[in-house]
Design an enzyme around this catalytic site. Sequence first.
Site, short mmCIF file in Angstrom:
data_model
loop_
_atom_site.label_atom_id
_atom_site.label_comp_id
_atom_site.label_asym_id
_atom_site.label_seq_id
_atom_site.Cartn_x
_atom_site.Cartn_y
_atom_site.Cartn_z
N ASN A 7 0.88 -1.18 0.01
CA ASN A 7 0.12 -0.01 0.05
C ASN A 7 0.91 1.24 -0.07
OD1 ASN A 7 -1.89 1.93 0.41
ND2 ASN A 7 -2.78 0.86 2.05
N ARG A 68 -2.31 -1.85 -3.60
CA ARG A 68 -3.63 -1.32 -3.49
C ARG A 68 -3.52 0.01 -4.45
NH1 ARG A 68 -4.92 2.96 0.70
NH2 ARG A 68 -7.36 3.42 0.15
N HIS A 157 -13.26 2.65 -1.33
CA HIS A 157 -13.37 1.48 -0.17
C HIS A 157 -13.90 0.25 -0.91
CE1 HIS A 157 -13.94 4.76 3.26
NE2 HIS A 157 -12.30 4.35 3.31
N ARG A 218 -12.04 15.18 7.24
CA ARG A 218 -12.57 15.52 5.75
C ARG A 218 -14.23 15.89 6.27
NH1 ARG A 218 -11.15 10.22 2.48
NH2 ARG A 218 -9.55 9.85 4.00
N GLU A 360 -8.72 -5.30 4.26
CA GLU A 360 -8.27 -4.95 2.96
C GLU A 360 -7.13 -5.64 2.36
OE1 GLU A 360 -8.48 -0.67 3.46
OE2 GLU A 360 -9.37 -0.50 1.52
#
Length: 378
Positions: A7, A68, A157, A218, A360
């Site tokens: 990642n 990823r 996601h 965010r 993940e």
Amino acid sequence: MLILVVNSGSSSLKYQVRDTDTHEILTKGLIDRIGESEVPDHRAALLRLSEEVGQALQEKKIEAVGHRVVHGGERFSQPVLVDNEITRAIERLSPLAPLHNPASAMGIRAVAERYPGIPQVAVFDTAFHRTLPPRAWRYAIPTPLYRRYGIRRYGFHGTSCGYVSELAAEFLGIPLEEFDAVVAHLGNGASVTALQGGRSIDTSMGFTPLAGLVMGTRSGDIDPSILVFLAREGYSADDIDSLLNRESGLLALSGNTDMREITSAAEAGDQQAELALEISAYRLAKYIGGYHVAVGGARAIIFTAGIGENDAAFRARVVALLGALNVRIDEAANSVRSNEVRRISTADSAIEVLVVPTDEEEAIAEATAETVLAAGRE
Ligand code: AMP
């Protein structure tokens, strides 16, 4: 198969080595501060990674690498075996994910250099949402903006969403092709996805991962005219970017990004922290209600990721707002801590509420092994 999952971030690189036969994590690590003197670039990071992995694995050998990749644009609807053309395509999508896609491409090139000939697979965060119908992905803005810049809803996601929806359908004994549900992935980034027949038909993140829910830093949804207003007040594009992505959300509302601290502050009487929780839960509950309609009646509501899996108080707060849908939480089941898939709704709840731990890296490792094996069969 032994899979290295990578990642790549702009200044960090997280990795895991997974055995897809035993589901074991053989080793994992984080190389950060890429760009500083000790680790000047992704190549240097990969050298360090291969040293660390080499020591941990002894004579065992990595068979494939799964990356990823945040943005797959409109092109990628599933994991793909990487070659030069694919790496360039990932780079070409950089305007849509300026921090992430260039880092992924650098990671892929660095792996190719360090492990020549090893199969590499790109697993895209957006791919699961390629099934969105136009009515969900199209914004009501002039067509040339979509054609020229690719301005549309993509959603993120996806890897997590696909992984937990399979587990949830299996847990409930519903065939995935018949599974209608709402998935709430609540981590540092947070999104909700509407699943119909096991496929994504709508999702709260949009052109970028800024849209939708209130997140750690965010803002989620705001009136787009606020940006225009701020620009006229003299804020630059970078100012606005930073404001909405790094200085908003829970941080702006409560002074904190960690739900554990916000919850304890709220319990101690901090009004700002309480309001931050209320706004977040209210926004999520409205999305769940909307997506229940979108899928034609959800069979399940799924909570996952850091907050979704661990924050029983927040789950209870959200479900308490779903009374109109006759959804009821079982307080005892909700307060149990576990790493298993579990039901937290009462027997008479109109919709099942589940907690499904996401993974993940596991999903990327599985997808990588499958893609490499399928390519070998061709
Ligand atoms: P993730 O991005 O999935 O790793 O989720 C990270 C977020 O999960 C953190 O910002 C925390 O606020 C939240 N989190 C993790 N553990 C807990 C916990 N035990 N209770 C509440 N929130 C948690």
